[in-house]
Every structure is written in structure tokens, then in C-alpha cells.
Design an enzyme around this catalytic site. Structure first.
Site, PDB file in Angstrom:
ATOM      1  CE  LYS A  21      32.020  31.442  31.270  1.00 46.40           C
ATOM      2  NZ  LYS A  21      32.229  29.738  32.045  1.00 46.40           N
ATOM      3  CE1 TYR A  62      32.661  34.958  31.463  1.00 47.82           C
ATOM      4  CE2 TYR A  62      31.011  36.052  31.151  1.00 47.82           C
ATOM      5  CZ  TYR A  62      31.376  34.447  32.063  1.00 47.82           C
ATOM      6  OH  TYR A  62      30.909  34.582  32.547  1.00 47.82           O
TER       7      TYR A  62
HETATM    8  P1  NDP Z   1      34.992  32.994  40.927  1.00 45.26           P
HETATM    9  O1  NDP Z   1      36.050  33.554  40.366  1.00 45.26           O
HETATM   10  O2  NDP Z   1      34.295  33.374  42.274  1.00 45.26           O
HETATM   11  O3  NDP Z   1      35.456  31.369  40.663  1.00 45.26           O
HETATM   12  C1  NDP Z   1      36.129  30.748  40.142  1.00 45.26           C
HETATM   13  C2  NDP Z   1      36.764  29.391  40.287  1.00 45.26           C
HETATM   14  O4  NDP Z   1      37.658  29.037  38.931  1.00 45.26           O
HETATM   15  C3  NDP Z   1      37.969  28.978  41.107  1.00 45.26           C
HETATM   16  O5  NDP Z   1      37.511  28.055  42.262  1.00 45.26           O
HETATM   17  C4  NDP Z   1      38.844  29.984  40.864  1.00 45.26           C
HETATM   18  O6  NDP Z   1      40.252  28.770  41.401  1.00 45.26           O
HETATM   19  C5  NDP Z   1      38.502  28.052  39.351  1.00 45.26           C
HETATM   20  N1  NDP Z   1      39.703  28.796  38.341  1.00 45.26           N
HETATM   21  C6  NDP Z   1      39.805  29.652  37.956  1.00 45.26           C
HETATM   22  N2  NDP Z   1      40.740  29.334  36.904  1.00 45.26           N
HETATM   23  C7  NDP Z   1      41.457  28.126  36.642  1.00 45.26           C
HETATM   24  C8  NDP Z   1      41.946  27.352  36.112  1.00 45.26           C
HETATM   25  N3  NDP Z   1      42.543  27.833  35.425  1.00 45.26           N
HETATM   26  N4  NDP Z   1      42.074  26.104  35.787  1.00 45.26           N
HETATM   27  C9  NDP Z   1      41.371  25.842  37.225  1.00 45.26           C
HETATM   28  N5  NDP Z   1      40.240  26.394  38.248  1.00 45.26           N
HETATM   29  C10 NDP Z   1      40.172  27.468  37.761  1.00 45.26           C
HETATM   30  O7  NDP Z   1      33.755  32.466  39.913  1.00 45.26           O
HETATM   31  P2  NDP Z   1      32.452  31.854  40.198  1.00 45.26           P
HETATM   32  O8  NDP Z   1      31.769  31.456  40.687  1.00 45.26           O
HETATM   33  O9  NDP Z   1      31.126  33.674  40.169  1.00 45.26           O
HETATM   34  O10 NDP Z   1      31.991  31.382  37.894  1.00 45.26           O
HETATM   35  C11 NDP Z   1      32.003  30.016  38.129  1.00 45.26           C
HETATM   36  C12 NDP Z   1      31.126  30.106  36.562  1.00 45.26           C
HETATM   37  O11 NDP Z   1      30.392  30.654  36.766  1.00 45.26           O
HETATM   38  C13 NDP Z   1      32.398  30.611  35.703  1.00 45.26           C
HETATM   39  O12 NDP Z   1      32.641  29.653  34.420  1.00 45.26           O
HETATM   40  C14 NDP Z   1      32.164  32.253  35.205  1.00 45.26           C
HETATM   41  O13 NDP Z   1      32.339  32.323  33.670  1.00 45.26           O
HETATM   42  C15 NDP Z   1      30.329  30.927  35.496  1.00 45.26           C
HETATM   43  N6  NDP Z   1      29.397  32.659  35.227  1.00 45.26           N
HETATM   44  C16 NDP Z   1      29.716  33.236  36.396  1.00 45.26           C
HETATM   45  C17 NDP Z   1      28.681  34.198  36.892  1.00 45.26           C
HETATM   46  C18 NDP Z   1      28.001  35.176  37.946  1.00 45.26           C
HETATM   47  O14 NDP Z   1      27.852  36.021  38.028  1.00 45.26           O
HETATM   48  N7  NDP Z   1      28.865  35.057  38.827  1.00 45.26           N
HETATM   49  C19 NDP Z   1      27.483  34.484  35.570  1.00 45.26           C
HETATM   50  C20 NDP Z   1      27.700  33.627  34.639  1.00 45.26           C
HETATM   51  C21 NDP Z   1      28.574  32.788  33.888  1.00 45.26           C
HETATM   52  P3  NDP Z   1      40.534  29.581  42.973  1.00 45.26           P
HETATM   53  O15 NDP Z   1      40.151  29.907  43.760  1.00 45.26           O
HETATM   54  O16 NDP Z   1      41.624  28.273  43.106  1.00 45.26           O
HETATM   55  O17 NDP Z   1      41.738  29.921  41.842  1.00 45.26           O
END
Ligand code: NDP
Length: 246
Positions: free
Chosen positions: A158, A154
Site C-alpha cells: 500500500k 500489506y
Molecule cells: P474484501 O475482501 O471484502 O473484498 C475484496 C474485493 O476485491 C472482492 O470484490 C474481491 O473479488 C476483489 N479482489 C480480490 N483480489 C482480486 C483480484 N486479483 N482481481 C480483482 N478483484 C479482486 O475487501 P475490502 O472491501 O475490505 O477492501 C477493499 C479495499 O480497501 C482493499 O484494497 C483493501 O486493501 C482496502 N482497505 C480495507 C480496509 C478494511 O479494514 N476493510 C482498511 C484499509 C484499506 P471476489 O469477491 O471475486 O474475490
């Protein structure tokens, strides 16, 4: 006829979590919003319904950001639906834990495919599509600073994203397009909670001096700042929105 006076934002991975909050916030700020998702059509449609209930304009479009043809189709559909594109937020991401071992190289491939290759593909199309004054915003993570065991794949993905953001900011010279990342600390979403014990959650929650998890809306506020008029002079930066989790 399509209304092309309203600014348009594309948010990848906006069916839930942080992306959902970003989509709602950008709609509140006056953007027409494209709610991209991978598989959860129903959730994405709910986000669009919420935007419309609040008086905004939005549409849900499926695309896998790791797939070049899928990303190309997504951008074509955005232009078809709205006739313009002003802000691209590449939020979609996945997180899987695995030690750096020969047995776990598929985990690296998966993280790189969605988080890094997906960022490349979305940012590249954004660079090709946005007009002058556009904004590109990627999602990194503050966990880069921690180097926790099992976060190797991961963190590698990033760290790559942060590299791309700085290079693309330079490649946009002369276009009046800013390129930045927001790097959240731990935020209360499915991605964070999945696979963690209560003890692990409590321990990570206590790490930031603010001693709590972030909320998706707090990350959305940082993204909206970069996407809006107040963020116009911020370029090539990584904004660590993390409660002091550093
Ligand atoms: P979630 O798992 O809650 O949501 C992920 C989202 O990404 C969903 O809408 C999912 O769609 C979509 N997704 C996953 N794979 C794909 C793909 N191949 N193509 C298109 N859409 C995709 O994640 P978070 O909201 O927590 O995370 C959002 C971002 O923030 C990420 O980049 C994560 O790495 C980053 N982040 C999060 C942190 C945290 O603590 N939560 C901390 C630091 C960074 P679907 O529902 O259709 O599967």
C-alpha cells in the site's frame, strides 16, 4: 444503440465489502457502473441487480487485476459495453498477515502482485483510456501509520500504491485528470475480520477516537466526493478516511 451520454465508472473488486458500497454509491450519483470481481460472479451479479433495482445501469465483468492481459481485456470490454470511461476506482485488494521472515516471502509476492502490480496495471490502463476530466482513485490503507507486526507485506504494497498515485498525478499534467487515493482505517468487511480473534478486533476497534469500525458506505462517500464535481481541485492526495485512527 449504446447510450454514451451517461458517465461511466469502473470499480475493481466490487463484488463485496468497500468496492460494493462504492459501486452502489456511484450508481446512485448517476454513473453507469462496471462491477469488477475476481471469482465471485454471483455476488457481483447481485450488486448489478441492486443497481438496476434502484433505477441505475451496471454490468459485472471478471478480471484478475494482477494479470496484464486480464486488465487489458477488462478495459476493452468496458469500452465495448459503454463506449466511454470517466472514473476508475482501483479498490480490489488482498491482505495476509505474516512476519518479515525468509519463510514468508511468498506472502510478500502475493500482496505485491494484487495490491501493487494490480494498481499499476489498472492505473496505467486508466491513464491510457480516460478522456479529459477523468478521475483515478486508488485504495490505500491508514494502517501504514501503525506499522503493526505482521503487516509488513500489506503495508509495503500500500505504501507503493501511495507512491504511484502521486507520480501518476504528475504524469497526467495537461490532461485534466486527477489521481488520488482513499486510505481507510479499519472497516467492517471480510478482509478486516478474517483471521482475527475477538480480542484483536476489539482492540483495533477501540484505537480510533470514534471508537468504532468504519462502514463500507463511509469509504464510498469519500470516493464519491473525489469522483464527483465537488472533488475537482483535489489532486495527488491521500484522503485518510479513518475515524482518527492515525
Ligand atoms: P474484501 O475482501 O471484502 O473484498 C475484496 C474485493 O476485491 C472482492 O470484490 C474481491 O473479488 C476483489 N479482489 C480480490 N483480489 C482480486 C483480484 N486479483 N482481481 C480483482 N478483484 C479482486 O475487501 P475490502 O472491501 O475490505 O477492501 C477493499 C479495499 O480497501 C482493499 O484494497 C483493501 O486493501 C482496502 N482497505 C480495507 C480496509 C478494511 O479494514 N476493510 C482498511 C484499509 C484499506 P471476489 O469477491 O471475486 O474475490
Amino acid at each position: 444503440m449504446t447510450d454514451t451520454t451517461q458517465k461511466v465508472a469502473l470499480v475493481t473488486g466490487a463484488s463485496r465489502g468497500i468496492g460494493r458500497a462504492i459501486a452502489l454509491k456511484l450508481a446512485e450519483d448517476g454513473f453507469a457502473v462496471v462491477v469488477n470481481y475476481a471469482g465471485n460472479a454471483q455476488l457481483a451479479e447481485q450488486v448489478v441487480a441492486e443497481i438496476e433495482t434502484n433505477g441505475g445501469r451496471g454490468t459485472a465483468l471478471q478480471a484478475d487485476i494482477g494479470d496484464a492481459a486480464s486488465v487489458a481485456r477488462l478495459f476493452d470490454q468496458v469500452l465495448e459495453a459503454f463506449g466511454r470511461l470517466d472514473v476508475v476506482v482501483n479498490n480490489a485488494g488482498v491482505m495476509q498477515m505474516a512476519k518479515i521472515s525468509s519463510d514468508n516471502v511468498e506472502v510478500l509476492d502475493q500482496m505485491l502482485n494484487t495490491n501493487l502490480r494490480g494498481s499499476w496495471l489498472v492505473m496505467a490502463k486508466a491513464a491510457e483510456t480516460l478522456s479529459n476530466g477523468g478521475r483515478i482513485i486508488a485504495l490505500s490503507s491508514s494502517v501504514l501509520a501503525k506499522s503493526f507486526p505482521t503487516y509488513g507485506a500489506y503495508i509495503a504494497s500500500k505504501a507503493g500504491v501511495e507512491g504511484l498515485v502521486k507520480v501518476l498525478a504528475n504524469e497526467m499534467r495537461g490532461r485534466e485528470i486527477t489521481v488520488n487515493a482513499v486510505a481507510p482505517g479499519p472497516v467492517a468487511t471480510e478482509l478486516f475480520f478474517e483471521g482475527k480473534s475477538d480480542e484483536q478486533i476489539a482492540s483495533i476497534t477501540a484505537m480510533a477516537p470514534l471508537e468504532r469500525l468504519g462502514q463500507p458506505e463511509e469509504i464510498a462517500a469519500a470516493v464519491a466526493f473525489l469522483a464527483g464535481p465537488q472533488g475537482s481541485w483535489i489532486n495527488g492526495q491521500i484522503l485518510r478516511a479513518n475515524g482518527g485512527f492515525a
